[in-house]
Design an enzyme around this catalytic site. Structure first.
Site, mmCIF file in Angstrom:
data_model
loop_
_atom_site.group_PDB
_atom_site.id
_atom_site.type_symbol
_atom_site.label_atom_id
_atom_site.label_comp_id
_atom_site.label_asym_id
_atom_site.label_seq_id
_atom_site.Cartn_x
_atom_site.Cartn_y
_atom_site.Cartn_z
ATOM 1 N N CYS A 256 -30.666 26.987 -18.194
ATOM 2 C CA CYS A 256 -31.140 27.669 -19.386
ATOM 3 C C CYS A 256 -32.174 28.700 -18.969
ATOM 4 O O CYS A 256 -32.549 28.782 -17.802
ATOM 5 C CB CYS A 256 -31.770 26.677 -20.360
ATOM 6 S SG CYS A 256 -30.649 25.404 -20.960
ATOM 7 N N ARG B 295 -29.842 28.921 -24.154
ATOM 8 C CA ARG B 295 -29.447 27.540 -23.873
ATOM 9 C C ARG B 295 -28.029 27.435 -23.355
ATOM 10 O O ARG B 295 -27.104 28.008 -23.912
ATOM 11 C CB ARG B 295 -29.565 26.717 -25.156
ATOM 12 C CG ARG B 295 -29.185 25.277 -24.975
ATOM 13 C CD ARG B 295 -29.574 24.466 -26.200
ATOM 14 N NE ARG B 295 -29.299 23.071 -25.960
ATOM 15 C CZ ARG B 295 -28.342 22.389 -26.583
ATOM 16 N NH1 ARG B 295 -27.594 22.958 -27.488
ATOM 17 N NH2 ARG B 295 -28.152 21.126 -26.296
ATOM 18 N N LEU B 296 -27.904 26.671 -22.283
ATOM 19 C CA LEU B 296 -26.615 26.211 -21.804
ATOM 20 C C LEU B 296 -26.523 24.760 -22.237
ATOM 21 O O LEU B 296 -27.289 23.923 -21.772
ATOM 22 C CB LEU B 296 -26.517 26.324 -20.276
ATOM 23 C CG LEU B 296 -25.229 25.805 -19.646
ATOM 24 C CD1 LEU B 296 -24.036 26.643 -20.106
ATOM 25 C CD2 LEU B 296 -25.341 25.820 -18.135
ATOM 26 N N ILE C 112 -25.555 21.150 -22.394
ATOM 27 C CA ILE C 112 -24.960 20.104 -21.559
ATOM 28 C C ILE C 112 -25.202 18.747 -22.204
ATOM 29 O O ILE C 112 -24.279 17.994 -22.436
ATOM 30 C CB ILE C 112 -25.538 20.140 -20.127
ATOM 31 C CG1 ILE C 112 -25.168 21.463 -19.455
ATOM 32 C CG2 ILE C 112 -25.013 18.963 -19.301
ATOM 33 C CD1 ILE C 112 -25.828 21.716 -18.139
ATOM 34 N N LEU C 113 -26.464 18.438 -22.499
ATOM 35 C CA LEU C 113 -26.835 17.191 -23.170
ATOM 36 C C LEU C 113 -27.303 17.499 -24.587
ATOM 37 O O LEU C 113 -27.830 18.565 -24.843
ATOM 38 C CB LEU C 113 -27.986 16.502 -22.427
ATOM 39 C CG LEU C 113 -27.671 15.940 -21.052
ATOM 40 C CD1 LEU C 113 -28.945 15.435 -20.397
ATOM 41 C CD2 LEU C 113 -26.650 14.837 -21.131
ATOM 42 N N ASP D 167 -32.345 15.050 -23.931
ATOM 43 C CA ASP D 167 -33.542 14.997 -23.090
ATOM 44 C C ASP D 167 -34.631 15.914 -23.619
ATOM 45 O O ASP D 167 -35.818 15.631 -23.477
ATOM 46 C CB ASP D 167 -33.215 15.278 -21.623
ATOM 47 C CG ASP D 167 -32.501 16.584 -21.359
ATOM 48 O OD1 ASP D 167 -32.116 17.300 -22.309
ATOM 49 O OD2 ASP D 167 -32.307 16.907 -20.164
#
Length: 164
Positions: free
Chosen positions: A2, A49-50, A52-53, A95
């Site tokens: 990110c 933002r990428l 993933i979670l 997270d």
């Protein structure tokens, strides 16, 4: 991967500059972006933002429920699930949310509990304090410039866009 960006300044056009910074780091996070600018236009936080979670719950900047603390986060907290259970008595699937709630509840001391690779900016509106933090080994990048104004980013070229 990110990208986080931010500026603390009374003289820089924050709206224009944070937009330039986010555009400069868009390749770091094509799944979403966001911006926060405080009421007196002296602090801004930006994020790409990428996902993933926490795919549904990880939009940023992320606010505490009372809207008094804000986080932009790049990285991964490996032990977030156990931290959310043990220290927050919740089961978060993000997270970022776990980190925000730990910071909200325990302050910056919670970093002693965290296992991961990260860089983040955490702004406490009540105390008017901004913390920029990276993991112990500097795995996730965090660069800054401080001369009259404070500018930080995941990439140097993003800071250079503002200084031109």
């Amino acid at each position: 991967m990110c990208g986080i960006n931010g500026i603390v300044s009374k003289s820089i056009n924050l709206h224009k500059s944070i937009k330039l910074m986010n555009l400069s780091t868009i390749h770091r996070g094509p799944d979403g972006s966001g911006v926060y600018i405080n009421k007196d236009n002296s602090i801004c936080l930006g994020m790409n933002r990428l996902a993933i979670l926490g795919l549904e719950t990880g939009s940023q900047p992320m606010f505490t429920n009372n809207k008094r603390k804000i986080l932009v986060f790049n990285g991964e907290i490996f032990n977030f699930s156990s931290l959310s259970n043990e220290y927050l008595n919740k089961k978060y699937n993000s997270d970022t949310k776990t980190l925000l709630e730990l910071l909200n509840k325990y302050g910056i001391k919670c970093l002693d509990l965290i296992n991961g690779m990260f860089s983040f900016a955490f702004y406490d509106l009540e105390k008017n304090k901004l913390y920029i933090v990276r993991d112990r080994f500097g795995i996730k990048p965090l660069y800054y410039h401080f001369k009259n104004d404070f500018i930080f980013s995941s990439e140097i070229k993003s800071i250079q866009k503002v200084l031109k």
